[in-house]
Design a protein around this motif. Structure first.
Motif: not given
Lengths: 268, 251
Positions: A97-112
């Motif tokens: 699920i976390i990987a999915l969220v990070m795929w979905w939003s590149s902003k969240i990915r960059r933050i995390l």
């Protein structure tokens, strides 16, 4: 299947050679195992090595039987399996699920991203004392440890799989008017199935590390407990016997994922 | 003749942190129903960008793109996009690959699936429909990819160097194959390529683009004798046209 007589002599020879080689390989595997066990047993029996320290195959075998009858081996196995499987499932589900969220939003990915990097490089075992204080010294702490050790790698593996989705295939779906949800379910997730399988394989190994580590630290039951206890009271028979059982269980779990892989991925 | 596709003074500028890139400048052309139009130009001149504009995946910075007097929207299913390589999904059977556009559509219709099956049968893929892409030859896969674009019954087909991943032998036959299917289905087609002979052998109209920012350098209408690309390649005029466009591209 063609009939044998439809093939040339050369082909039959070739198949025979391959089959012979396969046979040699599997026989040799067992032969090597029995050879090593035999040497071990022989050295211990003749007193060349001290079986008090090294144990011996026959002692390990009787210890396993004894554990099974008198000491509730299945109870310990059950505890460890419960902790490992639960830790594994939680880590895999949340990792996905976390990987999915990070795929979905590149902003969240960059933050995390930096958090993932730091958590990945941290030896999770160092958090042992904190976990014990927070979760107490029971199964909860051990499951927490198993989750912590496996989840980061699960996230990283899965996210890389999602991000490797072919840009051209995404473009193709967009040209058909697909929404992001459709791209996710028609392309990204099915296309990442092979990655999911390797993520499961990695995570199951990690979950074992986590649960055994956790049992070393806190538990009063389980295979990890038996191993540590055996070491403390210098019963190497117990240590070896528990390790062998652990080895079998871990292999069995890995094999069941390989079995799952063959069931799911038919297109390869 | 009905103008089905029209670009008027289309310009496109990309923004990057370092720079502003002028990809396309004042591009205007149109395409009649049933035409086969090719866009040819040096690599990196923004040919693919033109297709993305027609597909409605990109909006022009200025100017208008119209399909049937409406600005393009992927959701309408008006265009069928065929990319380099077949882009079939390896985990789907041929039939499921071909039916992908139907699944994407909001309102699914049993007739759409029937149409897909008809196309599969018409173009000889019926016996492969339950096979996976890897079990088919390159040519067959390309044909499946073409049928996938036809399933939504698009008004315009966009082909982005669809044969570039094939070896030179298969390329000629697949090119012939695709051409025949497109003509049978009477589809308006825009092909982007850097292969001059491919453009000449297939097109009614050839637009030669300049280096970036892409502008129209010249427009040609090779009227070569022959009913298929391979026949056209055999014609005497073919070499003449080849030389002409080759010179255009390299001056």
């Amino acid at each position: 299947m063609k009939n044998n007589n439809q093939f040339s002599a050369n082909h039959i020879k070739y198949v025979k050679r391959i089959k012979k080689e396969n046979r040699i390989v599997s026989i040799s595997r067992f032969a090597l195992l029995f050879f090593l066990l035999g040497i071990w047993e022989l050295l211990a029996y003749t007193g060349i090595i001290d079986s008090f320290i090294t144990s011996s195959p026959s002692k390990i075998f009787t210890t396993i039987i004894d554990l099974f009858i008198n000491d509730n081996l299945l109870y310990h196995v059950g505890i460890t399996l419960y902790e490992t499987i639960l830790g594994f499932l939680i880590a895999v589900a949340f990792g996905f699920i976390i990987a999915l969220v990070m795929w979905w939003s590149s902003k969240i990915r960059r933050i995390l991203e930096p958090y993932v990097v730091v958590l990945n490089s941290l030896p999770k075992i160092a958090l042992g004392p904190i976990i014990i204080v927070w979760c107490g010294s029971g199964s909860k702490a051990i499951i927490f440890m198993a989750v912590l050790i496996s989840i980061i790698v699960a996230v990283i593996t899965m996210l890389n799989g999602f991000l490797e989705t072919d840009e051209n295939k995404i473009l193709l779906l967009q040209s058909m008017g697909a929404s992001k949800i459709q791209i996710l379910f028609k392309l990204v997730i099915p296309g990442s199935l092979p990655t999911l399988i390797s993520m499961l394989k990695i995570s199951v190994g990690m979950a074992w590390i986590g649960s055994i580590m956790g049992e070393y630290l806190v538990s009063r039951a389980g295979l990890g407990y038996l191993i540590v206890y055996g070491g403390q009271v210098f019963k190497l028979d117990l240590v070896m016997a528990s390790t062998i059982v652990l080895c079998l269980l871990a292999t069995l779990m890995y094999a069941s994922i390989t079995f799952l892989e063959k069931k799911i991925i038919r297109f390869k | 003749m009905k103008k089905i596709l029209q670009l008027k003074d289309v310009s496109l500028t990309y923004q990057t942190i370092e720079d502003e890139i002028y990809a396309i400048e004042n591009l205007s052309f149109y395409c009649n129903e049933g035409d086969f139009l090719s866009i040819i130009g040096p690599s990196g001149c923004g040919k693919t960008t033109v297709l993305s504009l027609i597909a409605g995946l990109l909006k022009p910075t200025s100017g208008t793109v119209e399909i049937d007097q409406k600005s393009p929207d992927p959701k309408t299913g008006n265009i069928g996009y065929m990319l380099q390589k077949d882009q079939l999904f390896p985990w789907r059977t041929i039939r499921k690959n071909v039916c992908l556009p139907i699944e994407i559509k909001k309102c699914k219709n049993q007739l759409d699936y029937k149409y897909a099956d008809e196309l599969l049968a018409k173009y000889g893929l019926e016996k492969f429909k339950d096979k996976y892409p890897r079990q088919l030859s390159g040519g067959m896969r390309q044909r499946a990819a073409l049928i996938r674009t036809l399933v939504s019954n698009p008004k315009i087909l966009l082909l982005d160097e669809p044969f570039s991943a094939l070896d030179s032998q298969t390329r000629l036959t697949v090119c012939d194959d695709v051409y025949k299917i497109i003509k049978t289905e009477q589809k308006t087609t825009v092909l982007v390529t850097h292969d001059i002979s491919e453009a000449i052998s297939m097109s009614d109209i050839i637009i030669v683009l300049s280096e970036r920012p892409a502008k129209i350098k010249s427009v040609h209408t090779p009227n070569i004798y022959g009913d298929t690309p391979i026949r056209k390649r055999e014609s005497k005029d073919f070499g003449v046209w080849f030389e002409k466009i080759w010179k255009e591209l390299h001056t």
